[in-house]
Design an enzyme around this catalytic site. Structure first.
Site: not given
Ligand code: MN
Ligand code: MN
Length: 416
Positions: A125, A128, A130, A134, A173, A196, A310, A312, A317, A356
């Site tokens: 790859r 590049h 961005h 990542e 990277h 991407e 639970h 967050h 998520e 959830h």
């Molecule tokens: Mn990348």
């Molecule tokens: Mn969760």
């Protein structure tokens, strides 16, 4: 679904409710609350109101039993929180392929976009960078990664199955698969708008810079660039890399190495929390120091087990389902409760603070990743909350006995 099966589902729901001690009236013990409003198949007395004679793809419909036949406690609807890599475009090139699930086709996923990529032995790859950070987990094989930080400190590492990397936004990277199996990995970016297919590529910049500027910039004759590619390489077949030590020596800088590695050996970690029902392994900036904007939890749930109720408090998520099968129910104000089925390669999304839980509906271990656009993992457990609130107060809310309340674990179980 025949009556017997429906009954099993209802009792299953009642057992889950009883297990956390919120079973109320006799009716609720059997059915939860499908009565008010009168929603759900349980209320369909005329058989014609329950069947579905219209156009139908049986194979696809059978993958989603919870959509065809929602639990009786589901109510109203909410934005789609299921997506999948299984049915998105795969961009193949010599050297590998990639496919992505981004906010462009998964509207709810504001915080995170996901990419699934394969690189052959030697597949590259290209170099590049961005706008987004990542994060990655190796799914199979081996990958050599290179990165340079903003102080000019390079790192070259070989990443194995189960290990992570994190490249802060803007750091350049490259990735290269090697070994007989090449590499497959899952990438996650800290914005749903990432693609991407539109990253900043070294080939494109060089191709769109006048040769005399390249010559002046690098201090070499313009003719040295006569063979540059005129179009991007993106993914291409290269020569498999040599020994890591040789690459490490070759990239050495007088500025040294990055103080915190951009690679984290998650495969060597023991579970952060373990119970009879499964385990949770957390990698965030408290252990994987470099990972400043993505926090991760790898969750395993045994057959018959449940990832407890639970939410967050800090971030949405984004889930990537790795193994097994299960279903997740999400709760929101309204009330709204909706259940969706998930298989390997699927993606789930839960907005910040929405309640959830995840049930393993298969016969093998269920394994999935929870990712958050955050420097740390954080969670509030319903059982933990009820167990650490004055008992008289909780009993008056839920009409449960002191005995039931006392049975709730004093230590939150995570998986049950
Ligand atoms: Mn990348
Ligand atoms: Mn969760």
């Amino acid at each position: 679904m025949i009556d017997l099966e429906r009954r099993k589902v209802l009792i299953g729901a009642a057992v889950s409710a009883a297990a956390i001690g919120v079973a109320g009236s006799a009716k609720a013990a059997l059915f939860g609350n499908p009565d008010s409003p009168a929603e759900g198949r349980i209320n369909g007395k005329n058989p014609t109101s329950l069947n579905d004679p219209g156009p139908r793809n049986e194979a696809l419909a059978d993958q989603f039993p919870s959509s065809q036949n929602p639990p009786a406690t589901d109510v109203n609807g909410m934005p789609q929180f299921w997506a999948s890599f299984n049915n998105v475009h795969k961009r193949y090139q010599n050297g590998g392929w990639a496919r992505q699930v981004t906010q462009a086709d998964f509207a709810i996923s504001k915080d995170i976009a996901g990419v699934n990529m394969r690189l052959s032995d030697g597949g590259i790859r290209e170099l590049h960078w961005h706008q987004e950070a990542e994060w990655a987990i190796m799914l199979d094989g081996k990958c050599r990664v290179t990165v340079l930080d903003e102080l000019g400190r390079p790192e070259v590492r070989d990443v194995q199955t189960g290990d992570l990397w994190y490249f802060p936004a803007g750091l350049p990277h490259s990735l290269q698969g090697f070994g007989s199996n090449g590499a497959e990995f899952l990438l996650a970016f800290d914005s749903g708008k990432f693609s991407e297919f539109s990253t900043l590529l070294v080939t494109e910049w060089v191709a769109h810079t006048p040769p005399e500027v390249l010559a002046q910039n690098f201090g070499v004759p313009a003719d040295a660039f006569r063979n540059i590619p005129l179009q991007q390489k993106w993914i291409f077949q290269g020569t498999p890399p040599g020994p890591l030590a040789a690459d490490e020596r070759a990239v050495q800088s007088s500025k040294g190495s990055p103080p915190s590695s951009f690679v984290w050996p998650m495969s060597g970690m023991s579970a952060t929390r373990q119970s009879r029902g499964g385990s949770v392994t957390i990698a965030d900036s408290r252990n994987f120091t470099a990972s400043k904007t993505i926090a991760a939890a790898l969750v395993a749930v045994k057959p018959g087990g449940i990832r407890e109720l639970h939410w967050h408090p800090h971030a949405d998520e984004w889930q990537y389902w790795l193994k097994g099968r299960g279903r997740m129910t999400v709760f929101d104000t309204g009330p709204k409760a909706q259940t969706a089925d998930f298989n390997a390669g699927d993606v789930g999304y839960v907005k910040k603070n929405l309640g959830h839980y995840v049930q393993n509906t298969g016969t093998t271990d269920l394994v999935f990743l929870e990712l958050f656009k955050s420097d740390r993992y954080a969670e509030v457990s319903l059982s933990d909350w009820l167990r650490h609130t004055p008992p008289q107060l909780v009993m008056q809310h839920l009409n449960i006995s002191a005995e039931t309340l006392a049975q709730l674990s004093k230590v939150r179980p995570d998986t049950v």
